[in-house]
Enzyme design. Sequence first.
Site, PDB file in Angstrom:
ATOM      1  N   HIS A   1     -40.822 128.131 -73.640  1.00 50.94           N
ATOM      2  CA  HIS A   1     -39.865 128.053 -72.289  1.00 50.94           C
ATOM      3  C   HIS A   1     -38.310 127.570 -72.998  1.00 50.94           C
ATOM      4  O   HIS A   1     -38.304 126.621 -73.285  1.00 50.94           O
ATOM      5  CB  HIS A   1     -40.684 127.534 -71.624  1.00 50.94           C
TER       6      HIS A   1
ATOM      7  N   HIS B   1     -34.040 128.470 -72.518  1.00 51.56           N
ATOM      8  CA  HIS B   1     -33.630 129.727 -71.231  1.00 51.56           C
ATOM      9  C   HIS B   1     -32.808 130.303 -72.148  1.00 51.56           C
ATOM     10  O   HIS B   1     -32.054 129.531 -72.896  1.00 51.56           O
ATOM     11  CB  HIS B   1     -33.324 128.972 -70.099  1.00 51.56           C
TER      12      HIS B   1
ATOM     13  N   ARG C   1     -19.332 136.531 -70.122  1.00 50.78           N
ATOM     14  CA  ARG C   1     -18.805 138.308 -69.285  1.00 50.78           C
ATOM     15  C   ARG C   1     -18.662 139.204 -69.785  1.00 50.78           C
ATOM     16  O   ARG C   1     -18.487 140.211 -69.265  1.00 50.78           O
ATOM     17  CB  ARG C   1     -17.029 137.813 -68.907  1.00 50.78           C
TER      18      ARG C   1
ATOM     19  N   ASP D   1     -36.804 137.073 -66.282  1.00 49.90           N
ATOM     20  CA  ASP D   1     -36.838 136.111 -65.732  1.00 49.90           C
ATOM     21  C   ASP D   1     -35.932 136.800 -64.063  1.00 49.90           C
ATOM     22  O   ASP D   1     -35.250 136.757 -64.186  1.00 49.90           O
ATOM     23  CB  ASP D   1     -36.626 134.652 -65.053  1.00 49.90           C
TER      24      ASP D   1
ATOM     25  N   GLY E   1     -35.406 129.408 -61.160  1.00 47.37           N
ATOM     26  CA  GLY E   1     -34.419 128.327 -60.570  1.00 47.37           C
ATOM     27  C   GLY E   1     -35.194 127.715 -59.871  1.00 47.37           C
ATOM     28  O   GLY E   1     -35.996 127.194 -59.587  1.00 47.37           O
TER      29      GLY E   1
ATOM     30  N   HIS F   1     -42.040 130.522 -63.599  1.00 45.25           N
ATOM     31  CA  HIS F   1     -41.947 128.955 -63.228  1.00 45.25           C
ATOM     32  C   HIS F   1     -42.996 127.739 -61.892  1.00 45.25           C
ATOM     33  O   HIS F   1     -42.754 128.802 -61.475  1.00 45.25           O
ATOM     34  CB  HIS F   1     -40.440 128.328 -63.222  1.00 45.25           C
TER      35      HIS F   1
ATOM     36  N   GLU G   1     -42.448 123.045 -60.677  1.00 43.56           N
ATOM     37  CA  GLU G   1     -41.134 122.065 -61.473  1.00 43.56           C
ATOM     38  C   GLU G   1     -40.852 120.852 -60.244  1.00 43.56           C
ATOM     39  O   GLU G   1     -40.563 119.730 -60.413  1.00 43.56           O
ATOM     40  CB  GLU G   1     -40.458 122.614 -62.173  1.00 43.56           C
TER      41      GLU G   1
ATOM     42  N   ASP H   1     -36.788 124.325 -72.798  1.00 38.52           N
ATOM     43  CA  ASP H   1     -36.394 124.172 -71.576  1.00 38.52           C
ATOM     44  C   ASP H   1     -34.616 125.272 -71.807  1.00 38.52           C
ATOM     45  O   ASP H   1     -33.921 125.868 -71.965  1.00 38.52           O
ATOM     46  CB  ASP H   1     -36.317 123.563 -70.382  1.00 38.52           C
TER      47      ASP H   1
HETATM   48  N1  LIG Z   1     -35.676 124.309 -65.695  1.00 39.87           N
HETATM   49  C1  LIG Z   1     -35.434 125.210 -64.634  1.00 39.87           C
HETATM   50  N2  LIG Z   1     -36.041 125.701 -63.941  1.00 39.87           N
HETATM   51  C2  LIG Z   1     -35.550 127.069 -63.084  1.00 39.87           C
HETATM   52  N3  LIG Z   1     -34.955 128.019 -63.916  1.00 39.87           N
HETATM   53  C3  LIG Z   1     -34.479 127.629 -64.490  1.00 39.87           C
HETATM   54  C4  LIG Z   1     -34.175 126.390 -65.580  1.00 39.87           C
HETATM   55  N4  LIG Z   1     -33.315 126.062 -66.820  1.00 39.87           N
HETATM   56  C5  LIG Z   1     -32.693 127.627 -66.444  1.00 39.87           C
HETATM   57  N5  LIG Z   1     -33.235 128.208 -65.781  1.00 39.87           N
HETATM   58  C6  LIG Z   1     -32.779 129.522 -65.511  1.00 39.87           C
HETATM   59  O1  LIG Z   1     -31.837 129.043 -63.828  1.00 39.87           O
HETATM   60  C7  LIG Z   1     -31.933 130.433 -63.030  1.00 39.87           C
HETATM   61  C8  LIG Z   1     -31.412 130.140 -61.884  1.00 39.87           C
HETATM   62  C9  LIG Z   1     -30.478 131.004 -61.343  1.00 39.87           C
HETATM   63  C10 LIG Z   1     -29.922 130.660 -59.543  1.00 39.87           C
HETATM   64  O2  LIG Z   1     -30.636 130.423 -58.897  1.00 39.87           O
HETATM   65  C11 LIG Z   1     -29.414 131.751 -58.992  1.00 39.87           C
HETATM   66  C12 LIG Z   1     -28.890 131.700 -57.615  1.00 39.87           C
HETATM   67  C13 LIG Z   1     -28.345 131.986 -57.625  1.00 39.87           C
HETATM   68  C14 LIG Z   1     -27.218 132.762 -57.852  1.00 39.87           C
HETATM   69  C15 LIG Z   1     -27.187 133.178 -59.028  1.00 39.87           C
HETATM   70  C16 LIG Z   1     -26.516 133.905 -59.974  1.00 39.87           C
HETATM   71  O3  LIG Z   1     -26.870 134.261 -60.736  1.00 39.87           O
HETATM   72  O4  LIG Z   1     -25.046 134.909 -59.241  1.00 39.87           O
HETATM   73  C17 LIG Z   1     -28.752 132.284 -60.031  1.00 39.87           C
HETATM   74  C18 LIG Z   1     -33.222 131.165 -63.069  1.00 39.87           C
HETATM   75  O5  LIG Z   1     -33.562 132.265 -63.303  1.00 39.87           O
HETATM   76  C19 LIG Z   1     -33.344 130.479 -64.622  1.00 39.87           C
HETATM   77  O6  LIG Z   1     -33.798 131.441 -65.811  1.00 39.87           O
HETATM   78 ZN   LIG Z   2     -37.152 126.398 -67.575  1.00 38.88          ZN
END
Ligand SMILES: Nc1ncnc2c1ncn2[C@@H]1O[C@H](CCC(=O)c2cccc(C(=O)O)c2)[C@@H](O)[C@H]1O
Ligand SMILES: [Zn+2]
Length: 355
Positions: free
Chosen positions: A29, A31, A84, A151, A185, A212, A215, A293
Site C-alpha cells: 500500500h 501511492h 504533466r 485506483d 480519497g 481503501h 480510514e 502509504d
Molecule cells: N491515505 C490515503 N487515503 C486515501 N487516498 C489516498 C491516500 N493517500 C493518497 N491517496 C490518493 O489520493 C487520491 C485522491 C484524489 C482525489 O480525491 C481527487 C478528488 C477530486 C479530483 C481529483 C483529480 O485528480 O482531479 C482527485 C486517491 O485516488 C488516492 O490514490
Molecule cells: Zn492509501
Amino acid sequence: MTDTSVPAAGTADRDLRTFIAGLPKAELHVHHVGSASPRIVSELAARHPDSKVPTDPEALADFFTFTDFAHFIDVYLSVVDLIRTPEDVRLLTYEVARELARQQVRYAELTITPFSSTRRGIDELGFMAAIEDARKAAEAEFGTVLRWCFDIPGEAGLESAEETARLATDDRIRPEGLVSFGLGGPEIGVPRPQFKPYFDRAIAAGLHSVPHAGETTGPETVWDALTELRAERIGHGTSSAQDPGLLAHLAEHRIPLEVCPTSNIATRAVRTLDEHPIKEFTRAGVLVTINSDDPPMFGTDLNNEYAVAARLLDLDERGLADLAKNAVTASFLDAAGKARIAAEIDTYTSAWLAS
Ligand SMILES: Nc1ncnc2c1ncn2[C@@H]1O[C@H](CCC(=O)c2cccc(C(=O)O)c2)[C@@H](O)[C@H]1O
Ligand SMILES: [Zn+2]
C-alpha cells in the site's frame, strides 16, 4: 511534517532498526504520487515553476504538515499538478522504485490514479508506456518487482470511476503490470456501494479488489467494501477495531489489512500512535501488513513503519520477519514469487540471529 518517527532508544532499538533496514520486504500500500521524494518534488516544481509547491526542502516539510484529511488531499493534488508529461511520470516511477530498492523492498504494488493524469491532459498510452518503461528498468537495474493498482479517486465522481475502469480493462490500454483495482480519497460523503459496477468490471477482467475503507469513516464502510466491492484486502481498515464481528470476519476469511500507522497520525485519522488499533487487529487474528502509504509526505518510509510496528506490537527479529512474511502472503505474487521472498526473509533472519 509531523514527526512520528520512533524515538532513538538504546542499543536494542538501533539493532532492530539495522535488522529492519536489511530485511527483504514487500510493500502493498504505497501511492505513486505520494511517494515523490522532496528531491523529485523539487525537480518537478523547478520544471513547472508556475506551481504553488515549494522547491526548498524546509518549506516543503511545512507544506507537508496537514490539519486534517481534507487538507492532506488538497496538498496531494498540488503535487499531482506537477506531473504533466509522460517523462514526469517515468521519472517519478523510476525514482520511487530506486527508493523502494534502497529499503530492500523486493516487491511492491504501487497505487496509481491514472484518471488524475489523463484528466490533466497526459496522453493515456504515453502514461502507460512511461510506467511500464520505469517498471522494466527498475526490475532490471534494482531487482525490485513492481506491480500496479489503479485506483478510483472516489470524490471525483462516477466519471472518474468509468475512466479508471476503462483504462484498467481495455486490452489495448491496460499495462502488463496491472494486478488490482482500488478506490481512494476521502470516504465521508463518498459511499462505497456506488462503485460496485466498476469493481465488477475490473474483477471480471481478472483484477484483484483492494479499496481503501475505514480510514476516515466507521466499520460500516469496511463491510460495504467487503460485500459490495468484494474486497480481497482492505486499505487501512482502521475503524474495523470498533466492530468485533468485523474483526472476526476479517480473521476468518483471511482478508488482510494494509496498515499504515504513521499515515493515520499525519492525516489525523488516529490521534496518537499509542491509540492505533494495530494491536487489536493482531489480537483478533487478522492478517496485518505494514505499509507506508505516502512516505515522504508523512515524513516516514517503510523501514520506519516496521520500527513503529515493532514498538506497538512488541516484536523482536522473528516477529518482524513474520510481519514481513504477512505482506508476502497477502501480495498478488504467484506462489513461486512468494516462496522466493519468504525464503530470503528466513535466510536473512537466521543469519542475523546466528551472528
Ligand atoms: N491515505 C490515503 N487515503 C486515501 N487516498 C489516498 C491516500 N493517500 C493518497 N491517496 C490518493 O489520493 C487520491 C485522491 C484524489 C482525489 O480525491 C481527487 C478528488 C477530486 C479530483 C481529483 C483529480 O485528480 O482531479 C482527485 C486517491 O485516488 C488516492 O490514490
Ligand atoms: Zn492509501
